[in-house]
Design a protein around this motif. Structure first.
Motif, short mmCIF file in Angstrom:
data_model
loop_
_atom_site.label_atom_id
_atom_site.label_comp_id
_atom_site.label_asym_id
_atom_site.label_seq_id
_atom_site.Cartn_x
_atom_site.Cartn_y
_atom_site.Cartn_z
N ASP A 205 0.85 -1.18 0.00
CA ASP A 205 0.00 0.00 0.00
C ASP A 205 0.89 1.24 0.00
O ASP A 205 2.13 1.15 -0.11
CB ASP A 205 -0.98 -0.01 1.18
CG ASP A 205 -0.28 0.06 2.54
OD1 ASP A 205 0.92 0.39 2.60
OD2 ASP A 205 -0.95 -0.22 3.55
N VAL A 206 0.30 2.43 0.11
CA VAL A 206 1.07 3.67 0.00
C VAL A 206 2.08 3.83 1.13
O VAL A 206 3.03 4.60 1.01
CB VAL A 206 0.12 4.88 -0.04
CG1 VAL A 206 -0.70 4.87 -1.32
CG2 VAL A 206 -0.78 4.91 1.18
N GLU A 207 1.87 3.12 2.24
CA GLU A 207 2.79 3.21 3.37
C GLU A 207 3.85 2.11 3.34
O GLU A 207 4.65 1.98 4.27
CB GLU A 207 2.01 3.14 4.67
CG GLU A 207 1.05 4.32 4.86
CD GLU A 207 0.29 4.24 6.17
OE1 GLU A 207 0.33 3.17 6.83
OE2 GLU A 207 -0.36 5.23 6.52
N PRO A 242 -1.26 1.02 -5.89
CA PRO A 242 -2.05 2.25 -5.77
C PRO A 242 -3.50 2.08 -6.23
O PRO A 242 -4.37 2.81 -5.77
CB PRO A 242 -1.31 3.24 -6.66
CG PRO A 242 0.06 2.68 -6.82
CD PRO A 242 -0.11 1.20 -6.79
#
Length: 245
Positions: A205-207, A242
């Motif tokens: 994920d984005v993290e 994303p």
């Protein structure tokens, strides 16, 4: 005050634990498996299992030996825990599949289990049920374990031997988990099914948290060809991240 039946609050909590266990174990979960998951005697959950089935929160499987999530839960649970495969994500997967001769799948990881969110229509998984329940045997399961610092807590006390090659010793599995972390992807050869091999590449994920996997499966004799796809799988996973998370 004498010992009696559990209070309403305790019964509700136990019912939710049962539903969660069935969701993690997948369709066909038996009362014994559910009880083992909750670490309680089977007799302690029979009444609640029957009540949940009557109210359609659970349903009995066709052979009457196990349970699955019922209609009153399926839509809610699916929407809550499964990422949406957008048209762009589906397009990327279809393009990748068209260029290889292996099964390609997209997996979503939950805290203690996994789900297939995009099945390869030309290569349906034969052992989907076993893959969900036996994290120690599949490439996707090994990747899920490697992403969790407390991975041992996700496994049952005894690891099932699905084939003669399935790793069932915790020490050997720990070595595989560490190797997966160092390598950055997971491999399973003849552990889920004799003659089948698979790789699983993380989707982040984005993290930067591992949330799922791109999995490629084929014949074990083609393992070199399968592992040669790792760089391309990484590219696909980077594009999917994303879009899914």
């Amino acid at each position: 005050m004498g010992m009696g039946r559990p209070g309403a609050g305790e019964s509700i909590a136990r019912a939710m634990q049962i539903i969660e266990a069935v969701g993690d174990l997948g369709p066909g979960a038996t009362s014994r498996e559910i009880a083992d998951r909750l670490d309680v005697p089977p007799a302690n959950i029979y009444r609640l299992l029957n009540t949940l089935a009557v109210e359609e929160y659970l349903v009995r499987t066709a052979d009457l030996r196990g349970f699955a999530l019922g209609n009153r839960l399926n839509t809610m649970v699916h929407s809550a825990v499964t990422p949406y495969m957008s048209s762009r994500a589906q397009e990327l997967c279809e393009k990748f599949r068209a260029s290889v001769r292996f099964g390609v799948y997209v997996m979503h990881f939950r805290p203690a289990t996994l789900r297939i969110v995009d099945m390869d229509p030309d290569h349906p998984l034969v052992a989907e049920h076993e893959m969900i329940r036996s994290l120690h045997a599949s490439a996707a399961g090994k990747l899920l374990l490697a992403a969790d610092s407390q991975w041992r807590e996700l496994l049952p006390p005894t690891l099932a031997a699905l084939t003669p090659s399935t790793v069932t010793e915790m020490r050997e599995l720990a070595a595989q988990v560490e190797e997966t972390r160092q390598r950055g992807y997971a491999v399973s050869v003849d552990e889920m099914l004799d003659g089948k091999a698979s790789i699983a590449i993380p989707i982040l994920d984005v993290e930067g948290v591992v949330r799922g996997a791109v999995t490629v499966t084929g014949f074990s004799a083609r393992l070199d060809a399968i592992t040669s796809l790792v760089p391309r799988c990484r590219e696909l996973a980077a594009e999917l991240g994303p879009l899914l998370y």
